[in-house]
Design an enzyme around this catalytic site. Structure first.
Site, PDB file in Angstrom:
ATOM      1  N   THR A 139      43.680  49.315  37.953  1.00 44.25           N
ATOM      2  CA  THR A 139      42.622  48.372  37.254  1.00 44.25           C
ATOM      3  C   THR A 139      41.124  48.432  36.945  1.00 44.25           C
ATOM      4  OG1 THR A 139      44.796  47.301  38.302  1.00 44.25           O
ATOM      5  CG2 THR A 139      43.465  45.657  37.523  1.00 44.25           C
ATOM      6  N   LYS A 171      32.718  40.643  35.745  1.00 44.47           N
ATOM      7  CA  LYS A 171      33.275  39.399  35.843  1.00 44.47           C
ATOM      8  C   LYS A 171      32.238  39.672  37.357  1.00 44.47           C
ATOM      9  CE  LYS A 171      36.607  41.441  39.520  1.00 44.47           C
ATOM     10  NZ  LYS A 171      37.141  42.379  38.533  1.00 44.47           N
ATOM     11  N   THR A 227      45.519  41.840  33.273  1.00 44.37           N
ATOM     12  CA  THR A 227      44.918  41.881  34.085  1.00 44.37           C
ATOM     13  C   THR A 227      43.836  43.517  33.854  1.00 44.37           C
ATOM     14  OG1 THR A 227      46.448  40.881  36.038  1.00 44.37           O
ATOM     15  CG2 THR A 227      44.758  41.759  37.168  1.00 44.37           C
ATOM     16  N   ASP A 236      31.482  44.449  46.104  1.00 44.06           N
ATOM     17  CA  ASP A 236      31.238  45.319  45.009  1.00 44.06           C
ATOM     18  C   ASP A 236      30.189  43.679  43.822  1.00 44.06           C
ATOM     19  OD1 ASP A 236      32.922  44.190  43.614  1.00 44.06           O
ATOM     20  OD2 ASP A 236      32.745  45.770  42.055  1.00 44.06           O
ATOM     21  N   SER A 276      34.850  47.693  45.462  1.00 44.40           N
ATOM     22  CA  SER A 276      35.524  46.137  45.745  1.00 44.40           C
ATOM     23  C   SER A 276      35.394  45.776  46.949  1.00 44.40           C
ATOM     24  CB  SER A 276      36.253  45.599  43.956  1.00 44.40           C
ATOM     25  OG  SER A 276      36.389  44.787  44.280  1.00 44.40           O
ATOM     26  N   HIS A 277      36.657  44.813  46.656  1.00 44.96           N
ATOM     27  CA  HIS A 277      37.299  44.183  47.858  1.00 44.96           C
ATOM     28  C   HIS A 277      38.117  44.534  48.621  1.00 44.96           C
ATOM     29  CE1 HIS A 277      40.224  44.227  45.003  1.00 44.96           C
ATOM     30  NE2 HIS A 277      41.285  44.245  46.160  1.00 44.96           N
ATOM     31  N   ASP A 303      32.683  39.310  47.085  1.00 45.52           N
ATOM     32  CA  ASP A 303      33.764  40.006  47.548  1.00 45.52           C
ATOM     33  C   ASP A 303      32.121  41.727  47.828  1.00 45.52           C
ATOM     34  OD1 ASP A 303      33.414  41.013  44.194  1.00 45.52           O
ATOM     35  OD2 ASP A 303      35.323  42.130  44.764  1.00 45.52           O
ATOM     36  N   ARG A 359      39.732  54.332  42.905  1.00 46.80           N
ATOM     37  CA  ARG A 359      40.408  54.438  45.076  1.00 46.80           C
ATOM     38  C   ARG A 359      41.446  55.165  45.454  1.00 46.80           C
ATOM     39  NH1 ARG A 359      39.200  48.154  43.663  1.00 46.80           N
ATOM     40  NH2 ARG A 359      37.977  47.716  42.536  1.00 46.80           N
ATOM     41  N   LYS A 382      34.173  54.263  39.549  1.00 47.17           N
ATOM     42  CA  LYS A 382      34.647  53.242  37.933  1.00 47.17           C
ATOM     43  C   LYS A 382      33.333  54.286  37.201  1.00 47.17           C
ATOM     44  CE  LYS A 382      33.313  49.186  37.211  1.00 47.17           C
ATOM     45  NZ  LYS A 382      34.240  47.120  37.561  1.00 47.17           N
ATOM     46  N   GLU A 414      39.704  35.115  35.945  1.00 47.63           N
ATOM     47  CA  GLU A 414      41.074  35.453  36.501  1.00 47.63           C
ATOM     48  C   GLU A 414      41.361  35.064  37.414  1.00 47.63           C
ATOM     49  OE1 GLU A 414      41.795  39.943  35.686  1.00 47.63           O
ATOM     50  OE2 GLU A 414      39.220  40.030  36.656  1.00 47.63           O
ATOM     51  N   GLU A 415      42.608  35.201  37.415  1.00 49.44           N
ATOM     52  CA  GLU A 415      43.174  34.351  39.273  1.00 49.44           C
ATOM     53  C   GLU A 415      42.124  34.587  40.470  1.00 49.44           C
ATOM     54  OE1 GLU A 415      45.040  36.106  40.967  1.00 49.44           O
ATOM     55  OE2 GLU A 415      45.388  37.770  39.905  1.00 49.44           O
ATOM     56  N   SER A 416      42.560  35.724  40.518  1.00 50.83           N
ATOM     57  CA  SER A 416      41.896  36.954  41.356  1.00 50.83           C
ATOM     58  C   SER A 416      40.702  36.658  42.145  1.00 50.83           C
ATOM     59  CB  SER A 416      41.900  38.260  41.090  1.00 50.83           C
ATOM     60  OG  SER A 416      41.119  39.064  39.652  1.00 50.83           O
ATOM     61  N   ASP A 456      31.439  40.806  42.165  1.00 50.94           N
ATOM     62  CA  ASP A 456      31.762  40.387  41.373  1.00 50.94           C
ATOM     63  C   ASP A 456      32.860  39.492  41.026  1.00 50.94           C
ATOM     64  OD1 ASP A 456      33.814  42.096  42.302  1.00 50.94           O
ATOM     65  OD2 ASP A 456      34.291  43.469  39.938  1.00 50.94           O
ATOM     66  N   ARG A 457      33.326  38.728  42.287  1.00 49.22           N
ATOM     67  CA  ARG A 457      34.496  37.822  42.740  1.00 49.22           C
ATOM     68  C   ARG A 457      33.624  36.591  43.418  1.00 49.22           C
ATOM     69  NH1 ARG A 457      40.140  39.696  44.347  1.00 49.22           N
ATOM     70  NH2 ARG A 457      39.863  41.787  43.358  1.00 49.22           N
ATOM     71  N   ARG A 465      52.915  41.394  43.878  1.00 51.22           N
ATOM     72  CA  ARG A 465      51.645  39.787  42.838  1.00 51.22           C
ATOM     73  C   ARG A 465      53.192  39.535  42.666  1.00 51.22           C
ATOM     74  NH1 ARG A 465      46.812  41.554  45.089  1.00 51.22           N
ATOM     75  NH2 ARG A 465      45.796  43.360  44.575  1.00 51.22           N
TER      76      ARG A 465
HETATM   77  C1  VG1 Z   1      43.134  43.285  41.152  1.00 53.11           C
HETATM   78  C2  VG1 Z   1      42.793  41.642  40.531  1.00 53.11           C
HETATM   79  C3  VG1 Z   1      42.624  41.844  39.523  1.00 53.11           C
HETATM   80  C4  VG1 Z   1      40.889  42.374  39.114  1.00 53.11           C
HETATM   81  C5  VG1 Z   1      40.909  44.052  40.022  1.00 53.11           C
HETATM   82  C6  VG1 Z   1      39.284  44.510  40.045  1.00 53.11           C
HETATM   83  O1  VG1 Z   1      43.643  44.034  40.240  1.00 53.11           O
HETATM   84  O2  VG1 Z   1      44.150  41.366  40.814  1.00 53.11           O
HETATM   85  O3  VG1 Z   1      41.939  40.484  38.748  1.00 53.11           O
HETATM   86  O4  VG1 Z   1      40.796  42.083  38.143  1.00 53.11           O
HETATM   87  O5  VG1 Z   1      41.278  43.852  41.314  1.00 53.11           O
HETATM   88  O6  VG1 Z   1      39.060  43.127  40.481  1.00 53.11           O
HETATM   89  P1  VG1 Z   1      44.926  44.870  40.569  1.00 53.11           P
HETATM   90  O7  VG1 Z   1      45.508  45.553  40.637  1.00 53.11           O
HETATM   91  O8  VG1 Z   1      45.447  45.104  42.713  1.00 53.11           O
HETATM   92  O9  VG1 Z   1      46.009  43.573  40.934  1.00 53.11           O
HETATM   93  V1  VG1 Z   1      37.506  43.696  41.778  1.00 53.11           V
HETATM   94  O10 VG1 Z   1      36.763  42.687  42.231  1.00 53.11           O
HETATM   95  O11 VG1 Z   1      38.559  44.560  42.730  1.00 53.11           O
HETATM   96  O12 VG1 Z   1      36.916  45.399  40.868  1.00 53.11           O
HETATM   97 CO    CO Z   2      35.267  42.952  43.318  1.00 47.98          CO
END
Ligand code: VG1
Ligand code: CO
Length: 543
Positions: free
Chosen positions: A18, A376, A344, A279, A113-114, A277, A22, A126, A363-365, A281-282, A496
């Site tokens: 996504t 983001k 997504t 990095d 990221s998270h 988070d 990773r 990335k 995004e919902e995340s 972006d959230r 999910r």
């Molecule tokens: C998750 C979230 C998605 C987000 C992605 C990257 O992806 O659901 O909305 O864009 O992480 O965010 P997935 O495929 O695990 O559902 V981040 O802040 O991890 O760069």
């Molecule tokens: Co992030």
């Protein structure tokens, strides 16, 4: 100037998910692993000779090692200049801005990221393109294809790389410019929002907590919130980026940002609470006594964005990822502007933003952002909230109630089943996919299926098609359940399950979410056989 050619052979599984590639640190630490991937990027991406590359990361363990390697490789691969954040630090939105501001042909963002950080945890790479946004699927597919045939990687024969001092030095024929990671980004924020109004509200007593979760946003939050906006020292908590994020999971949700949640529900809570988070972006938004779901936050920001100088002229359109609730669509309809539903991942918003078809995306995340960058942006969302609260002089809770009373309320939750056996998760998805054609008209408790499909997106700008982006079960009356597998995990599979129920403005808009979603949770279990396939009777994380 000496370029070394290292012979190599492909590694399996270097397919970006996504949001980039990773893996566990120990996978990335194999000799040549990161180098193969970076060389594959340099081999396939669009760049004229002599362009600029931006490099930065979220400060996690292994960042400095890979950044030094990437700089030596960029020099050997014909870049004229690398811009790298001091200490190797650039939040993801700041990297996006730096790429755009300095006309770079792209950037490498080193982050998972998270996901947790440390020697036994996760790392990621990335690539972002010249618009500042994540490489679209066509590019990541080409990078992956290249990783399967790669036979050499190139490196400038250079010694240690000094990331800690701002300034410019040369490696081979390339300039390395170590830049202040915060200044450009903080200036951009100041240009978008009504800082004087926020400062006035702070003078009038507005108080907040910002939890940087020991990850990259600490320095950004301190500069913007404490220095430029005048919030008292200590407003930013966990503000020093640590290589292991203090052992925490830098995912800004009610589970992992529990301390913030507790503080915001306490009797002496400040007006506003937020977290970001790993990095940057959230964003997590919690008012005193009131949690705002990311889907609602997108809708509420869109409905009030005109109060910030950057958006005073109105929005062109709103885009949301498919699993994100339809709350933002109702705002778009009321504003008379188009809304879009994408798969997504932020990469799917890039074309819409570049084409000027949308201004705000979410995004919902817990990802929200606008056309100011192509990622983001956690602090952007925090500042837009502060701008709105300062201008309107109301509480988060009052704003939420007012919103629901006008648009109705989309009750929403996401249930995550983490580190599930991959074969079991794939079987669940395969079985449900096969059942989709027979579901319309069937009832599950009080719910009747209207439409059941596998989401396919056709990009309205370039016509590219992305299939298999999640299974949607849409019920009569606007409720739905969506199932998809995560593309960012590094262990087994993460299932999910996204649950949404709409209540119109004259309905029950002041109820508790779990109760409102109970029928949907039961339907999801019957539809997909979650416990039968995964052996799990409850989700690991509810957000
Ligand atoms: C998750 C979230 C998605 C987000 C992605 C990257 O992806 O659901 O909305 O864009 O992480 O965010 P997935 O495929 O695990 O559902 V981040 O802040 O991890 O760069
Ligand atoms: Co992030």
């Amino acid at each position: 100037m000496t370029i070394i050619t290292h012979a190599t052979t492909p590694f399996d599984g270097q397919k970006p998910g996504t949001s980039g590639l990773r893996k566990k640190v120990r996978v990335f630490a194999q000799p040549g692993y990161a180098e193969n991937f970076i060389q594959a990027v340099f081999d396939v991406v669009e760049r004229a000779p002599g362009t600029t590359l931006v490099i930065g990361g979220d400060g996690r363990f292994h960042n400095r090692v890979v950044i030094a390697s990437a700089i030596r490789m960029a020099a050997a691969n014909g870049y004229a200049r690398v811009l790298v954040g001091q200490g190797g630090i650039l939040s993801t939105p700041a990297a996006s801005h730096v790429i755009r501001k300095y006309g770079a042909s792209g950037g490498l963002i080193l982050s998972a990221s998270h996901n947790p950080a440390g020697p036994d945890e996760d790392f990621g790479i990335k690539y972002n393109i010249a618009n500042g946004g994540p490489a679209p699927e066509g590019v990541t597919d080409a990078i992956f294809a290249r990783t399967r045939t790669i036979d050499r990687w190139l490196e400038e024969d250079a010694g240690a790389i000094d990331l800690d001092h701002i300034g410019t030095y040369r490696i081979g024929a390339m300039d390395v410019q170590v830049i202040d990671p915060v200044a450009d980004y903080a200036d951009l924020m100041e240009s978008l929002f009504d800082f004087p109004a926020i400062r006035a509200a702070v003078d009038g007593g507005l108080r907040m907590i910002f939890d940087a979760m020991s990850a990259v946003t600490g320095p950004y939050g301190t500069e913007i919130l404490e220095r430029r906006l005048g919030f008292p020292a200590g407003t930013v908590r966990n503000g020093t980026p640590l290589e292991d994020f203090g052992g925490h999971h830098p995912d800004p949700n009610l589970v992992h940002a529990h301390e913030l949640y507790e503080a915001m529900m306490a009797a002496d809570a400040p007006d506003f609470g937020a977290a970001s988070d790993g990095d940057g972006d959230r964003n997590l938004i919690i008012g005193r006594g009131r949690f705002i779901t990311p889907s609602d936050s997108l809708a509420m920001l869109a409905a009030n964005a005109h109060l910030a100088p950057a958006y005073a002229g109105g929005l062109k359109g709103i885009a949301r990822s498919m699993p994100t609730s339809a709350a933002a669509d109702r705002v778009a309809a009321a504003l008379g502007i188009p809304s879009f539903e994408t798969p997504t991942g932020w990469k799917f918003f890039g074309n819409l933003l570049d084409a000027g078809m949308v201004t705000i995306c979410g995004e919902e995340s817990a990802g929200t952002g606008s056309d100011h960058v192509r990622e983001k942006d956690g602090l952007w969302a925090v500042l837009l909230w502060l701008n709105i609260l300062a201008v309107r002089g109301i509480s988060v809770d009052a704003l939420a109630r007012e919103h629901w009373a006008r648009f109705g309320r989309n009750y929403y939750a996401r249930h995550d089943y983490e580190a599930v056996d991959s074969a079991a998760a794939n079987a669940l998805i395969a079985e449900l996919t096969a059942a989709l054609p027979g579901l319309a008209g069937r009832s599950f408790g009080p719910l009747t299926v209207a439409v059941a499909d596998s989401f396919t997106y056709e990009d309205p700008v370039d016509g590219s098609v992305s299939a298999n982006q999640g299974l949607r079960i849409l019920f009569e009356g606007g409720s739905r359940v969506v199932f998809r597998l995560s593309g960012t995990g590094t262990e087994g599979a993460t299932l999910r399950v996204y649950l949404e129920r709409y209540e119109p403005a004259d309905g029950a808009i002041d109820a508790e979410t779990p109760a409102m979603l109970a029928d949907l949770i039961a339907a999801a279990e019957t539809l997909a056989g979650i416990s039968r396939h995964t052996g799990r009777t409850r989700p690991d994380v509810v957000t």
